[in-house]
Motif scaffolding. Structure first.
Motif, short mmCIF file in Angstrom:
data_model
loop_
_atom_site.label_atom_id
_atom_site.label_comp_id
_atom_site.label_asym_id
_atom_site.label_seq_id
_atom_site.Cartn_x
_atom_site.Cartn_y
_atom_site.Cartn_z
N SER A 1 0.81 -1.09 -0.03
CA SER A 1 -0.13 0.15 0.23
C SER A 1 0.94 1.16 -0.04
O SER A 1 2.09 0.99 0.28
CB SER A 1 -0.97 -0.03 1.19
N ARG A 2 0.32 2.23 -0.28
CA ARG A 2 1.24 3.60 -0.36
C ARG A 2 1.67 4.10 1.10
O ARG A 2 2.87 4.39 1.22
CB ARG A 2 0.03 4.91 -0.61
N ASP A 3 0.88 3.67 2.35
CA ASP A 3 1.43 3.66 3.61
C ASP A 3 2.44 2.69 3.86
O ASP A 3 3.41 3.41 4.33
CB ASP A 3 0.35 3.61 4.66
N GLN A 4 2.56 1.70 3.40
CA GLN A 4 3.52 0.51 3.81
C GLN A 4 4.74 1.04 2.78
O GLN A 4 5.98 0.88 3.40
CB GLN A 4 3.11 -0.74 3.03
N ILE A 5 4.73 1.52 1.64
CA ILE A 5 5.67 2.24 0.77
C ILE A 5 6.27 3.29 1.51
O ILE A 5 7.67 3.40 1.98
CB ILE A 5 5.42 2.26 -0.51
N ALA A 6 5.48 4.31 2.17
CA ALA A 6 6.24 5.29 2.79
C ALA A 6 6.85 4.97 4.24
O ALA A 6 7.92 5.35 4.64
CB ALA A 6 5.22 6.54 3.11
N LYS A 7 6.12 3.99 4.79
CA LYS A 7 6.76 3.39 5.90
C LYS A 7 8.23 3.10 5.85
O LYS A 7 9.22 3.07 6.58
CB LYS A 7 5.97 2.57 6.73
N ARG A 8 8.35 2.09 4.74
CA ARG A 8 9.56 1.42 4.25
C ARG A 8 10.74 2.65 4.03
O ARG A 8 11.85 2.37 4.59
CB ARG A 8 9.52 0.50 3.17
N VAL A 9 10.35 3.56 3.11
CA VAL A 9 11.27 4.66 2.76
C VAL A 9 11.95 5.07 4.11
O VAL A 9 13.03 5.62 4.03
CB VAL A 9 10.40 5.46 1.75
N ALA A 10 10.89 5.79 4.81
CA ALA A 10 11.28 6.51 6.11
C ALA A 10 12.43 5.55 7.00
O ALA A 10 13.24 6.23 7.58
CB ALA A 10 10.13 6.54 6.91
N GLN A 11 12.29 4.29 6.77
CA GLN A 11 13.37 3.41 7.69
C GLN A 11 14.79 3.64 7.14
O GLN A 11 15.79 3.44 7.65
CB GLN A 11 12.94 1.98 7.67
N ASP A 12 14.96 4.21 5.74
CA ASP A 12 16.06 4.01 5.18
C ASP A 12 16.59 5.51 5.32
O ASP A 12 17.90 5.65 4.71
CB ASP A 12 15.95 3.82 3.53
N ILE A 13 16.16 6.64 5.68
CA ILE A 13 16.76 7.90 5.89
C ILE A 13 17.64 8.08 7.12
O ILE A 13 17.08 7.63 8.32
CB ILE A 13 15.52 8.99 5.84
N PRO A 14 18.78 8.16 6.92
CA PRO A 14 19.65 8.54 8.05
C PRO A 14 19.69 9.49 8.93
O PRO A 14 19.02 10.54 8.52
CB PRO A 14 21.06 8.34 7.20
N ASP A 15 19.88 9.26 10.08
CA ASP A 15 20.11 10.25 11.19
C ASP A 15 20.84 11.59 10.72
O ASP A 15 21.90 11.46 9.97
CB ASP A 15 20.54 9.87 12.55
N GLY A 16 20.33 12.96 10.71
CA GLY A 16 20.98 13.95 10.63
C GLY A 16 20.83 14.28 8.85
O GLY A 16 21.55 15.34 8.43
N ALA A 17 19.93 13.62 8.17
CA ALA A 17 19.75 13.78 6.77
C ALA A 17 18.80 14.99 6.64
O ALA A 17 18.09 15.34 7.26
CB ALA A 17 18.99 12.56 6.23
N TYR A 18 19.07 15.61 5.32
CA TYR A 18 18.06 16.73 4.73
C TYR A 18 17.53 16.06 3.60
O TYR A 18 18.25 15.74 2.74
CB TYR A 18 18.96 18.22 4.30
N VAL A 19 16.14 15.94 3.64
CA VAL A 19 15.46 15.14 2.76
C VAL A 19 14.43 16.17 2.11
O VAL A 19 13.70 16.73 2.59
CB VAL A 19 14.80 13.99 3.21
N ASN A 20 14.88 16.20 0.64
CA ASN A 20 13.59 17.07 -0.09
C ASN A 20 12.28 15.99 -0.52
O ASN A 20 12.60 15.19 -1.22
CB ASN A 20 14.20 17.72 -1.53
#
Length: 69
Positions: A7-26
């Motif tokens: 689902s769209r929410d499952q995809i968003a949750k999975r992507v959020a797990q890959d963003i490292p601490d201190g990152a700036y994300v557009n």
């Protein structure tokens, strides 16, 4: 090999797990904006939207929306 559609929410949750601490994300519009709802509270991640807004977070709870923002 068989794949289960996410689902769209499952995809968003999975992507959020890959963003490292201190990152700036557009984050673009559409599905990427859902990612903010799944970022862990123990990481410092700065979000930037397409219209130039920096350091926003998940959507407000129902009843706490501000139509002026």
């Amino acid at each position: 090999m068989s794949y289960q559609k996410l689902s769209r929410d499952q995809i968003a949750k999975r992507v959020a797990q890959d963003i490292p601490d201190g990152a700036y994300v557009n984050l673009g519009i559409g599905l990427p904006t859902k990612i903010a709802s799944y970022l862990p509270n123990d990481k410092d991640i700065f979000l930037h939207s397409e219209n130039g807004l920096l350091a926003f977070g998940p959507p407000p709870a129902t009843g706490e929306e501000d139509p002026e923002l």
